[in-house]
Design an enzyme around this catalytic site. Sequence first.
Site, PDB file in Angstrom:
ATOM      1  N   CYS A 178      54.948 -10.341  24.582  1.00 11.58           N
ATOM      2  CA  CYS A 178      54.295 -10.740  25.834  1.00 11.58           C
ATOM      3  C   CYS A 178      52.780 -10.638  25.688  1.00 11.58           C
ATOM      4  O   CYS A 178      52.213  -9.546  25.773  1.00 11.58           O
ATOM      5  CB  CYS A 178      54.790  -9.860  26.981  1.00 11.58           C
ATOM      6  SG  CYS A 178      53.968 -10.255  28.530  1.00 11.58           S
ATOM      7  N   CYS A 180      51.020  -9.307  28.794  1.00 13.38           N
ATOM      8  CA  CYS A 180      51.179  -7.861  29.023  1.00 13.38           C
ATOM      9  C   CYS A 180      50.318  -7.053  28.047  1.00 13.38           C
ATOM     10  O   CYS A 180      49.707  -6.060  28.425  1.00 13.38           O
ATOM     11  CB  CYS A 180      52.627  -7.417  28.820  1.00 13.38           C
ATOM     12  SG  CYS A 180      53.846  -8.514  29.507  1.00 13.38           S
ATOM     13  N   ASP A 181      50.295  -7.459  26.770  1.00 11.53           N
ATOM     14  CA  ASP A 181      49.731  -6.593  25.729  1.00 11.53           C
ATOM     15  C   ASP A 181      48.443  -7.102  25.095  1.00 11.53           C
ATOM     16  O   ASP A 181      47.795  -6.360  24.346  1.00 11.53           O
ATOM     17  CB  ASP A 181      50.777  -6.381  24.606  1.00 11.53           C
ATOM     18  CG  ASP A 181      52.042  -5.732  25.142  1.00 11.53           C
ATOM     19  OD1 ASP A 181      51.940  -4.970  26.118  1.00 11.53           O
ATOM     20  OD2 ASP A 181      53.127  -5.994  24.604  1.00 11.53           O
TER      21      ASP A 181
END
Length: 291
Positions: free
Chosen positions: A129, A132-133
């Site tokens: 992701c 997300c990261d």
Amino acid sequence: MYDVIITGGGPAGLTAALYCGRAGLSTLVLEGGAFGGQMTLSSEIENYPAFPEGVSGEELSALMRTQAERFGAELKREKAKTIDLAAKTVLTRKGEYAAKNIILAMGAAPRPLDVPGESEYRGAGVSYCAVCDGGFFKNKTVAVIGGGDTAVHDCEYLSRICEKVYLIHRRDRLRGGEGAMRRVKLPNVIPLWNTKVAEFTGENGVLTGLRLESGETVTVSAAFVAVGTIPNTALLEGQLELENGCVPTNERMETSIPGVYAVGDLRVKELRQIVTAAADGAVAASAITGV
Ligand code: NAP
């Protein structure tokens, strides 16, 4: 007993909940992760109608959730541990729920690349992701592996925050054709066509690079795997016939078991998009309510 239990709170499940609730059915949605599902991982969704400027996945998820609740659907953050399709019961950590109808809407999860080092460095440089990261790798060199729309999105997103982004794809063109090829023509995106990753390598438990099938190595701080998804249908095995892990339905979203419907990304279908997931949810609800 509920009229309908919907297992999964992505766009398919939440739209089914909206339609069922609005039709006056007692409706329970069980979601083990975030309401919105995979949508929540998209920083910007450009192709969901009525948002000409685009909308973030989180915002669209919140809007769908609010709308389902407005019409009386009960939303619980509980993961289904078992789903008994014959008995139409769903067991979670908190208890057992029964219904007259079940709508399966568990969606899909990122597909692993399945090469050495992947599980070892998962969460330590290997991610599924970018939204997300990606922020953990500001001004670093990273790689995106894959050639579909997710890979294109990830490249665009990461190119804004990372110094350099390698796009590693096993073929010489992207799934999205010329349009997608244009979108990754960014000064700091370096495509490596016809290239396969053989191994994720690292030091002291942290990813430091990739070994390619050609034998070359690429130094990266993170690798974002974007090679598609696999349907979340493990709980259904032995109860329903699956095709490549997906649930076959007819056009009314009915499965081979009366009163059991399947919607969204876990269903056998051509186009897996938010708008088609939402449409599936509406169709299943109307098959139940008969309108
Ligand atoms: P996808 O379209 O299935 O693409 C997967 C990519 O990974 C393909 O390029 C495939 O290569 C490659 N791949 C698969 N297995 C591989 C392996 N073992 N090794 C190396 N490469 C491998 O998946 P997706 O990009 O996640 O998209 C899924 C769906 O969501 C699509 O319908 C897409 O349009 C949609 N989506 C839409 C948006 C949006 O905002 N509009 C954003 C993201 C996703 P080949 O091309 O060679 O098969």
